[in-house]
Design a protein around this motif. Structure first.
Motif, PDB file in Angstrom:
ATOM      1  N   ALA A  71       0.829  -1.204   0.000  1.00  0.00           N
ATOM      2  CA  ALA A  71       0.000   0.000   0.000  1.00  0.00           C
ATOM      3  C   ALA A  71       0.864   1.256   0.000  1.00  0.00           C
ATOM      4  O   ALA A  71       0.560   2.240  -0.694  1.00  0.00           O
ATOM      5  CB  ALA A  71      -0.926  -0.006   1.217  1.00  0.00           C
ATOM      6  N   LEU A  72       1.955   1.227   0.755  1.00  0.00           N
ATOM      7  CA  LEU A  72       2.843   2.389   0.792  1.00  0.00           C
ATOM      8  C   LEU A  72       3.585   2.562  -0.525  1.00  0.00           C
ATOM      9  O   LEU A  72       3.790   3.698  -0.990  1.00  0.00           O
ATOM     10  CB  LEU A  72       3.835   2.245   1.949  1.00  0.00           C
ATOM     11  CG  LEU A  72       3.220   2.199   3.352  1.00  0.00           C
ATOM     12  CD1 LEU A  72       4.316   2.126   4.401  1.00  0.00           C
ATOM     13  CD2 LEU A  72       2.330   3.409   3.610  1.00  0.00           C
ATOM     14  N   LEU A  73       3.985   1.454  -1.142  1.00  0.00           N
ATOM     15  CA  LEU A  73       4.632   1.531  -2.445  1.00  0.00           C
ATOM     16  C   LEU A  73       3.672   2.094  -3.492  1.00  0.00           C
ATOM     17  O   LEU A  73       4.043   2.948  -4.307  1.00  0.00           O
ATOM     18  CB  LEU A  73       5.126   0.149  -2.864  1.00  0.00           C
ATOM     19  CG  LEU A  73       5.850   0.075  -4.210  1.00  0.00           C
ATOM     20  CD1 LEU A  73       7.170   0.835  -4.148  1.00  0.00           C
ATOM     21  CD2 LEU A  73       6.087  -1.384  -4.613  1.00  0.00           C
ATOM     22  N   SER A  74       2.435   1.636  -3.460  1.00  0.00           N
ATOM     23  CA  SER A  74       1.429   2.127  -4.393  1.00  0.00           C
ATOM     24  C   SER A  74       1.175   3.612  -4.208  1.00  0.00           C
ATOM     25  O   SER A  74       1.025   4.371  -5.172  1.00  0.00           O
ATOM     26  CB  SER A  74       0.126   1.335  -4.215  1.00  0.00           C
ATOM     27  OG  SER A  74      -0.874   1.787  -5.093  1.00  0.00           O
ATOM     28  N   SER A  75       1.146   4.048  -2.949  1.00  0.00           N
ATOM     29  CA  SER A  75       0.941   5.468  -2.667  1.00  0.00           C
ATOM     30  C   SER A  75       2.080   6.299  -3.222  1.00  0.00           C
ATOM     31  O   SER A  75       1.867   7.376  -3.800  1.00  0.00           O
ATOM     32  CB  SER A  75       0.818   5.671  -1.160  1.00  0.00           C
ATOM     33  OG  SER A  75       0.631   7.037  -0.854  1.00  0.00           O
ATOM     34  N   ALA A  76       3.323   5.812  -3.070  1.00  0.00           N
ATOM     35  CA  ALA A  76       4.464   6.537  -3.615  1.00  0.00           C
ATOM     36  C   ALA A  76       4.414   6.583  -5.142  1.00  0.00           C
ATOM     37  O   ALA A  76       4.760   7.594  -5.761  1.00  0.00           O
ATOM     38  CB  ALA A  76       5.766   5.891  -3.149  1.00  0.00           C
ATOM     39  N   LEU A  77       3.959   5.493  -5.762  1.00  0.00           N
ATOM     40  CA  LEU A  77       3.839   5.461  -7.218  1.00  0.00           C
ATOM     41  C   LEU A  77       2.821   6.472  -7.711  1.00  0.00           C
ATOM     42  O   LEU A  77       3.113   7.323  -8.546  1.00  0.00           O
ATOM     43  CB  LEU A  77       3.442   4.054  -7.663  1.00  0.00           C
ATOM     44  CG  LEU A  77       3.022   3.914  -9.136  1.00  0.00           C
ATOM     45  CD1 LEU A  77       4.201   4.179 -10.059  1.00  0.00           C
ATOM     46  CD2 LEU A  77       2.428   2.533  -9.392  1.00  0.00           C
ATOM     47  N   TRP A  78       1.597   6.376  -7.197  1.00  0.00           N
ATOM     48  CA  TRP A  78       0.536   7.233  -7.720  1.00  0.00           C
ATOM     49  C   TRP A  78       0.635   8.663  -7.216  1.00  0.00           C
ATOM     50  O   TRP A  78       0.029   9.571  -7.788  1.00  0.00           O
ATOM     51  CB  TRP A  78      -0.832   6.632  -7.393  1.00  0.00           C
ATOM     52  CG  TRP A  78      -1.048   5.344  -8.126  1.00  0.00           C
ATOM     53  CD1 TRP A  78      -1.089   4.090  -7.592  1.00  0.00           C
ATOM     54  CD2 TRP A  78      -1.205   5.167  -9.541  1.00  0.00           C
ATOM     55  NE1 TRP A  78      -1.271   3.146  -8.581  1.00  0.00           N
ATOM     56  CE2 TRP A  78      -1.349   3.776  -9.781  1.00  0.00           C
ATOM     57  CE3 TRP A  78      -1.243   6.047 -10.617  1.00  0.00           C
ATOM     58  CZ2 TRP A  78      -1.523   3.261 -11.057  1.00  0.00           C
ATOM     59  CZ3 TRP A  78      -1.420   5.523 -11.894  1.00  0.00           C
ATOM     60  CH2 TRP A  78      -1.558   4.149 -12.109  1.00  0.00           C
ATOM     61  N   GLY A  79       1.433   8.874  -6.168  1.00  0.00           N
ATOM     62  CA  GLY A  79       1.704  10.248  -5.750  1.00  0.00           C
ATOM     63  C   GLY A  79       2.384  11.042  -6.837  1.00  0.00           C
ATOM     64  O   GLY A  79       2.339  12.276  -6.843  1.00  0.00           O
ATOM     65  N   ASN A  80       3.011  10.344  -7.797  1.00  0.00           N
ATOM     66  CA  ASN A  80       3.674  11.022  -8.902  1.00  0.00           C
ATOM     67  C   ASN A  80       2.682  11.752  -9.806  1.00  0.00           C
ATOM     68  O   ASN A  80       3.080  12.580 -10.623  1.00  0.00           O
ATOM     69  CB  ASN A  80       4.489  10.009  -9.706  1.00  0.00           C
ATOM     70  CG  ASN A  80       5.313  10.636 -10.815  1.00  0.00           C
ATOM     71  OD1 ASN A  80       5.259  10.209 -11.946  1.00  0.00           O
ATOM     72  ND2 ASN A  80       6.071  11.672 -10.483  1.00  0.00           N
TER      73      ASN A  80
END
Length: 390
Positions: A150-159
């Motif tokens: 979930a944290l990795l996904s958040s960092a990805l889509w935060g882009n």
């Protein structure tokens, strides 16, 4: 590896052409509206806007601290139309010149004033950030793997929270039937690289400040807390760049935002602050991060530094362009071939906002092309791509 044509901005109607003829003029207007620059700064910014669309490339003024470096980087380009320069080079030079025009490097009162700070500050203070930080409390009790993902996904889509991109991004785009938003998902390989070398040093090369940097910091905290990294080095730009690219000042602003929140976000902010104090988290920069060159050409000192990382995480579109080369690669080109020059195992977390993309499955490329949409530049799609390193 075979080469592909370098992207330039001299093709009317192309994405690169639109950056110079639509995005940059709008950015200039917003910059001049956001801060009370004087007549000389305003005139210089307007001259830059006109030169970059209808004029020719002029060198930095005499006395500029990096004039000789840019003269070398631009050898063979001076006096030619901006559109004839490589797109990556020309964009980088535009932002370098914009800082000059606003007095950022000068001896006057505007010295060191980030022309993009009003945009960054407004985003970081926005109500949307409150909700995103509060959502961290909902992760309590999740199994570790789901929590980490979930944290990795958040960092990805935060882009997607890219202020420069949003200046001219089309609104209201809808997903195409049968086409995923995440085009390549090597997240399992990313965790495998980290699990194979627990307690190593992880490098994170940041992209944007504000709403993108916050989930990056949250992911960094998780890597430190669960032992996947004994040390994280966060690399930022040495000066304002590409509207919202993160500098040290932006890191401090993001940490203050976390520490001023409640619940899990506040705890994360406090841990990261202590990690900086204790050396487990370091923030570094290098002049090359504002160079108009691909990572293939990084200097020996930076190459050696990154070469010692168990994994380097590259955030965002610009870092991706610099990693694989800002060229019109066939999108099925192997990511390992394009990124294999990098000195450490590397993971790219990127939402697509420019023409460059590699490593996409042939059938998926065909499905995307059939939609008729600008899937390479819309910001809707993303990739998580990993290569084991040179």
């Amino acid at each position: 590896m075979p080469t592909a044509p370098v992207i330039r901005s001299d093709v009317p109607g192309s994405f690169a052409w639109g950056v110079f003829h639509r995005r940059h003029p709008e950015l200039v207007r917003q910059v001049l509206d956001a801060l009370p620059y004087g007549p000389s700064e305003r005139a210089a910014v307007e001259r830059l806007s006109a030169e970059s669309t209808t004029g020719v490339l002029e060198p930095l003024p005499d006395g500029a601290h990096d004039r000789d470096q840019w003269l070398a980087w631009g050898e063979g380009l001076w006096g030619r139309p901006w559109g004839e320069a490589p797109f990556l080079w020309a964009e980088s030079y535009f932002y370098r010149r914009l800082l000059d025009a606003t007095g950022y490097f000068g001896p006057g009162a505007w010295h060191g004033v980030d022309p993009f700070a009003p945009f960054k500050d407004a985003e970081l203070a926005g109500a949307a950030v409150d909700g995103e930080l509060a959502a961290l409390d909902e992760l309590d009790g999740l199994p570790e793997r789901r929590h980490a993902q979930a944290l990795l996904s958040s960092a990805l889509w935060g882009n997607r929270a890219d202020l420069g991109f949003r200046i001219t991004a089309a609104a209201g785009s809808t997903p195409a039937a049968g086409v995923p938003d995440l085009l390549v998902d090597d997240s399992a390989a990313l965790w495998s690289v980290l699990d194979a070398a627990p307690g190593g040093r992880v490098a994170v090369i940041a992209d944007n400040a504000g709403r993108e940097l916050l989930p990056d910091l949250v992911l960094i905290d998780h890597l430190l807390a669960d032992g996947r990294a004994a040390e994280v080095v966060l690399y930022v730009k040495p000066q304002p760049y590409f509207v919202s690219d993160a500098t040290m000042a932006d890191v401090l602003a993001a940490l203050r935002r976390l520490r001023g929140a409640r619940g899990r976000a506040q705890a994360i902010g406090r841990r990261l602050w202590r990690a900086l104090d204790g050396g487990r988290l370091a923030v570094r920069t290098h002049p090359f991060f504002c160079a108009p060159l691909p990572y293939h050409d990084m200097p020996a000192d930076l190459r050696a530094e990154l070469g010692g990382a168990a994994l380097t995480v590259l955030k965002g579109d610009l870092n991706y362009r610099r990693l694989v080369g800002d060229r019109l690669w066939p999108p099925t080109t192997a990511f390992a071939g394009a990124a294999g020059h990098f000195p450490s195992p590397v993971a790219a977390l990127r939402t697509l906002k420019s023409d460059v993309v590699v490593g996409v499955d042939t059938d998926l490329v065909a499905a995307l092309d059939r939609t008729g949409g600008a899937w390479r530049t819309s910001g809707r799609h993303a990739v998580v791509q990993v290569n084991g390193g040179a």
